[in-house]
Design an enzyme around this catalytic site. Sequence first.
Site, PDB file in Angstrom:
ATOM      1  N   LEU A  10      35.154  20.381  34.034  1.00  0.00           N
ATOM      2  CA  LEU A  10      36.579  20.362  33.707  1.00  0.00           C
ATOM      3  C   LEU A  10      37.309  19.301  34.517  1.00  0.00           C
ATOM      4  CD1 LEU A  10      37.220  24.211  33.767  1.00  0.00           C
ATOM      5  CD2 LEU A  10      37.239  22.766  31.740  1.00  0.00           C
ATOM      6  N   GLU A  43      42.542  31.827  32.937  1.00  0.00           N
ATOM      7  CA  GLU A  43      41.512  32.650  33.569  1.00  0.00           C
ATOM      8  C   GLU A  43      41.364  32.206  35.013  1.00  0.00           C
ATOM      9  OE1 GLU A  43      37.969  31.912  31.204  1.00  0.00           O
ATOM     10  OE2 GLU A  43      39.218  32.055  29.411  1.00  0.00           O
ATOM     11  N   LYS A  45      39.326  30.731  37.994  1.00  0.00           N
ATOM     12  CA  LYS A  45      38.145  29.885  38.103  1.00  0.00           C
ATOM     13  C   LYS A  45      37.262  30.492  39.193  1.00  0.00           C
ATOM     14  CE  LYS A  45      36.859  25.040  38.423  1.00  0.00           C
ATOM     15  NZ  LYS A  45      35.879  25.105  39.493  1.00  0.00           N
ATOM     16  N   ARG A  66      23.246  25.049  35.357  1.00  0.00           N
ATOM     17  CA  ARG A  66      23.959  23.948  34.719  1.00  0.00           C
ATOM     18  C   ARG A  66      23.265  22.608  34.964  1.00  0.00           C
ATOM     19  NH1 ARG A  66      27.748  20.099  36.013  1.00  0.00           N
ATOM     20  NH2 ARG A  66      29.037  19.521  34.240  1.00  0.00           N
ATOM     21  N   LYS A 222      43.052  27.059  29.168  1.00  0.00           N
ATOM     22  CA  LYS A 222      42.381  26.616  27.931  1.00  0.00           C
ATOM     23  C   LYS A 222      43.319  26.839  26.757  1.00  0.00           C
ATOM     24  CE  LYS A 222      38.090  28.458  29.822  1.00  0.00           C
ATOM     25  NZ  LYS A 222      37.085  29.510  29.831  1.00  0.00           N
ATOM     26  N   LYS A 246      43.701  23.586  40.423  1.00  0.00           N
ATOM     27  CA  LYS A 246      43.035  24.005  41.655  1.00  0.00           C
ATOM     28  C   LYS A 246      44.024  24.416  42.752  1.00  0.00           C
ATOM     29  CE  LYS A 246      38.967  23.139  42.343  1.00  0.00           C
ATOM     30  NZ  LYS A 246      37.997  22.061  42.165  1.00  0.00           N
ATOM     31  N   CYS A 340      26.363  12.953  78.617  1.00  0.00           N
ATOM     32  CA  CYS A 340      25.918  13.939  77.630  1.00  0.00           C
ATOM     33  C   CYS A 340      25.893  15.333  78.268  1.00  0.00           C
ATOM     34  CB  CYS A 340      24.518  13.569  77.129  1.00  0.00           C
ATOM     35  SG  CYS A 340      23.836  14.807  76.021  1.00  0.00           S
ATOM     36  N   CYS A 343      21.930  16.391  78.473  1.00  0.00           N
ATOM     37  CA  CYS A 343      20.881  15.744  79.277  1.00  0.00           C
ATOM     38  C   CYS A 343      21.466  14.873  80.375  1.00  0.00           C
ATOM     39  CB  CYS A 343      19.967  14.917  78.388  1.00  0.00           C
ATOM     40  SG  CYS A 343      20.801  13.490  77.667  1.00  0.00           S
ATOM     41  N   CYS A 363      16.660  13.850  74.628  1.00  0.00           N
ATOM     42  CA  CYS A 363      17.761  14.802  74.848  1.00  0.00           C
ATOM     43  C   CYS A 363      17.479  16.083  74.052  1.00  0.00           C
ATOM     44  CB  CYS A 363      19.066  14.159  74.373  1.00  0.00           C
ATOM     45  SG  CYS A 363      20.450  15.311  74.343  1.00  0.00           S
TER      46      CYS A 363
END
Length: 600
Positions: A10, A43, A45, A66, A222, A246, A340, A343, A363
């Site tokens: 869609l 409807e 989604k 699908r 729709k 959406k 880091c 290490c 590391c």
Amino acid sequence: MQHNIPLYSLENAFDFAELQQWEQKWQRVLDGEIPDHSGYGCELKIDGSALALTYENGLLVRGATRGDGVTGEEITSNVRTIRTIPLRLNLDNPPPLVEIRGEAFLGLDVFEAINEGRSQQGENLFANPRNAAAGTLRQLDSRIVAERKLDFFAYTLHIPEPGDLTLPETQSAALELLQNMGFRVNPNRELCPDLAAVQAYFEKWDEARKKLPYLTDGAVVKLNDFGLQRELGFTQKFPRWAIALKYAAEEAPTVVKDIIVNVGRTGAVTPMAVMEPVQLAGTTVQRATLHNGDRLKELDIRVGDTVVIRKAGEIIPEVLRVLPELRPAKTEPYILPSHCPECESLLVRPQGESILRCVNSSCPAILRGSLVHWAARDALDIQGLGEKNVVLLVEHDLVKSIADIYGLTVEQIMALPRMGQRSAEKLVQAIAASQSQSYARVIYGLGIRYVGKVNAELLTQNFPTLEQLQTATFPKLTGVYGIGEEIAQSVVDWFRVEANQQLIAALQAAGLTFEQTDNSPNNVTGAIAGKTFVITGTLPTLKRTEAADKIKAAGGKVTSSISQKTDYLLAGENAGSKLEKARKLGITELNEAQLLDLLS
Ligand code: IVH
């Protein structure tokens, strides 16, 4: 498996203005002659995975995913385990052939329970219910699928052979019919006379959806009349008569408890906020990415701050903004560490990059990340070797390199905290089983920069032994259709590093596959198997990459330059110097139709 009727996706709209544009667009197609119609069916989604179910004479004969809409995966035995999908339609005179479509999904409670179980087993967690549903549908073991309690909402049907069935003429009638046939149809639907009513429906459900036991990411709008739908038809990609509206990605406020840095498998250092747990898009979120040093500075985020986080799709949640008015007194700006945290080696920021990196190949954080990637589903697929167990193995010094996992014993693993004999045995078996995974999966699993699944496939098909791949020069690599300069350089660099050479030697000694085996695509028999192709010009229907994929699937090779070794030149329109060169060398020319002939 090819779908008889393709599954379209869609078009999306993200606000009311885009919805209005869509209405104007479909009305324009009708040249101002808009018939009376019964409005818009709205409807929810459902955020799951689409399924196509085929029923012959009322019996479920096939279920498929699908896929890309044209080709999907046949998963009938898994579909049969979904209790809300009837095996037999509830109709006295079922049609000879009908195809039902809808969304398979996982309820939020089931999703949480699955992740809880995976966490206890030391397996990677699913990012969201949609991924969990898709992963479950493709499970090889139908018993596991049955345990996972997938659910299904039907939303449309196609009836190529209706028999005695009266065909519905509207979407609302189709949904009623689906319900009468025995499917679950989402009750939260509404027939709206106009877009204002659609907007009201959408807004009502934006709030109400938070109380639903499953996820929805929008509304599907729709045109209700099938006559109008038929008239409007489809564009290349979408139906003109439907659109998905959406919801914006969910956002939520929470409080930052700590700021930490995460060192990934490539050594990249990512600052993360650790927060008070908050519910967002169906999952409990406790960490959000702060991306990099530049973003950190921009946000000026501090421990104690209230922040807004956002989760969009499968992306890790991110901190969107800080709410300065809620900042407590006496907070300190956060400064990225210079060393880091794992290490203690000095972190470096390569020129032109915004990311700080740990460049110490031993590391422990890099090792952990590399192991998780090695064991991932699309790499060596070692069940039970998820983040949690990897942490344990590295922390207890049982593993210092990927290859070490192949020497692990049940006794060693059982001695780890919270590890039973059965789990340890299963893990050792799963590790042993990974020794027979394909060469392409092994190369992908090594985590060479830019070598994803597709490139690993390309490399192993074109360099069918490790010897050939290891010694492949930059020009040879870039000669492979689809391998660009960045990838080629990365491969050459990777094989030059002594630690990597040692890793390869250890993996070879552990019995991993480093060559194409009999059933790999390279050894397919047929007219094209083993032949070398060059593609040039514009083909009438296929994209060049599509043609290349077809050739490779049939066991052929595709290279980018013409040489004595080229067997065929696939030439489209505006073929230039390659065509000339091929003619000089007497190489066979093919057009697209001839290629398709050879393939069939
Ligand atoms: S109708 C030709 N209705 O959303 C139109 N789709 O991008 C077919 N989806 O892949 C889709 N709920 O899996 C439709 N009520 C609903 C839906 C729905 C979820 C999914 C579907 C499709 C995707 C569209």
